[in-house]
Design an enzyme around this catalytic site. Sequence first.
Site, PDB file in Angstrom:
ATOM      1  N   ASP A 187      23.287  51.842  66.440  1.00  0.00           N
ATOM      2  CA  ASP A 187      21.925  52.342  66.353  1.00  0.00           C
ATOM      3  C   ASP A 187      21.957  53.873  66.405  1.00  0.00           C
ATOM      4  O   ASP A 187      22.948  54.464  66.848  1.00  0.00           O
ATOM      5  CB  ASP A 187      21.127  51.765  67.530  1.00  0.00           C
ATOM      6  CG  ASP A 187      19.742  52.353  67.645  1.00  0.00           C
ATOM      7  OD1 ASP A 187      19.049  52.421  66.618  1.00  0.00           O
ATOM      8  OD2 ASP A 187      19.355  52.751  68.759  1.00  0.00           O
ATOM      9  N   ASP A 189      18.715  56.315  67.045  1.00  0.00           N
ATOM     10  CA  ASP A 189      17.834  56.943  68.026  1.00  0.00           C
ATOM     11  C   ASP A 189      18.166  56.477  69.446  1.00  0.00           C
ATOM     12  O   ASP A 189      18.278  55.274  69.716  1.00  0.00           O
ATOM     13  CB  ASP A 189      16.380  56.618  67.719  1.00  0.00           C
ATOM     14  CG  ASP A 189      15.885  57.304  66.451  1.00  0.00           C
ATOM     15  OD1 ASP A 189      16.706  57.973  65.793  1.00  0.00           O
ATOM     16  OD2 ASP A 189      14.697  57.164  66.117  1.00  0.00           O
TER      17      ASP A 189
END
Length: 405
Positions: A187, A189
Amino acid sequence: MDQRTLLITLTGPDRPGVTSRLFSVLSSFPVTVSDIEQVVIRGRLTLGVLVAYAGGPSTGTGTTLGAMWTAVENVAEDLGMEVELSTGSQAKEKRRRGRLSVSVLGATLQPAAIAGIAGRISAAGANIDRIERLAQWPVTCIELSVSGANPDALRVELAAEAAALQVDVAVQRTGLSRRAKRLVVMDVDSTLIQGEVIELLAAHAGCLEEVARVTGQAMRGEIDFAESLRRRVALLEGLPVEVLADVRREVVLTPGARTLVRTLKRLDYRFAIVSGGFTQITDALVEDLGIDYSAANVLEIADGRLTGKVVGEIVDRPGKARALERFAREAGLPISQTVAIGDGANDLDMIAVAGLGIAFNAKPVVREAADTAVNTPYLDSILYLLGISRDEVEAADAEDGVLTR
């Protein structure tokens, strides 16, 4: 023919040639090497060697053992080391089945933490065969080789102990299944980078508080990600496209991110990012870090401004899992050889489908679902879960003229 063994344990100051001297002496006797382990802590060496030899009255066992015993003691004395010798039977020294690696990470490791973890392992009927330090900076990580335990049951037991002791613990099968991991999907963020890109955009649009509130709901799994994304992007309508360049400059990598990616690439891993954010930001990360694969949402732009909409299929929770599967196909790897890393509810599907799912400074719902959790602020701590030590990272960086971190 009966097989007997002799366990030789040498301890003392580490110096070049200890191993070669011992085995040169042993080569003069009719023995075979059954096992060997060596560890050095602060310049002090412990070398354990298990050799097997034929037993029985017709083999001259007593003469062979006596001469070997004396020869080994002479080597130890010459090297200024201590030696312990003990005999046994080969039949009694079979290794237990079900070998696991237990990694323990913490900003500091207190004796109580080691005692608690070791106690749980013992209570599970398992045995610690070896302990090795993988790192002591910026976090301490030790790895225990454990045999005779059910991995799922031990993982549950150690997770409870780790929470109480405020350390991170990972339980994995050893051998090919661990070393074969070749694709890491992460991922973006609050994982690869600090903070949320959409909140950086919202700060420029003057709607940060409202966007942050919706982001928090989505990360906790309280509302559907796709719907939350539409709501937040709609608030960005009219933002000048020049703001995207400002946000790219504002993005800050998580500590250890460059070391993690550089090390994995050096070891011929494939590295991918999958984001609920936007290609207008993630494309710069791909170029900067040399990332192999990426997937993210696309902001619609018209007349030099954001329209408040996204273009094409939204990369949401199931979309991230589909992206991981697509990256694995493109890399020619089975799903079992993938690692997924994330922090929010939007990462749950890819964490579930990957061969190893890691929650990084994650929400409780993600920590509970993942195979293991890392709660240190350093992204390169994940290397230790893959069996890569800090010394190996720094030695390779030094060879390449790279300043670690």
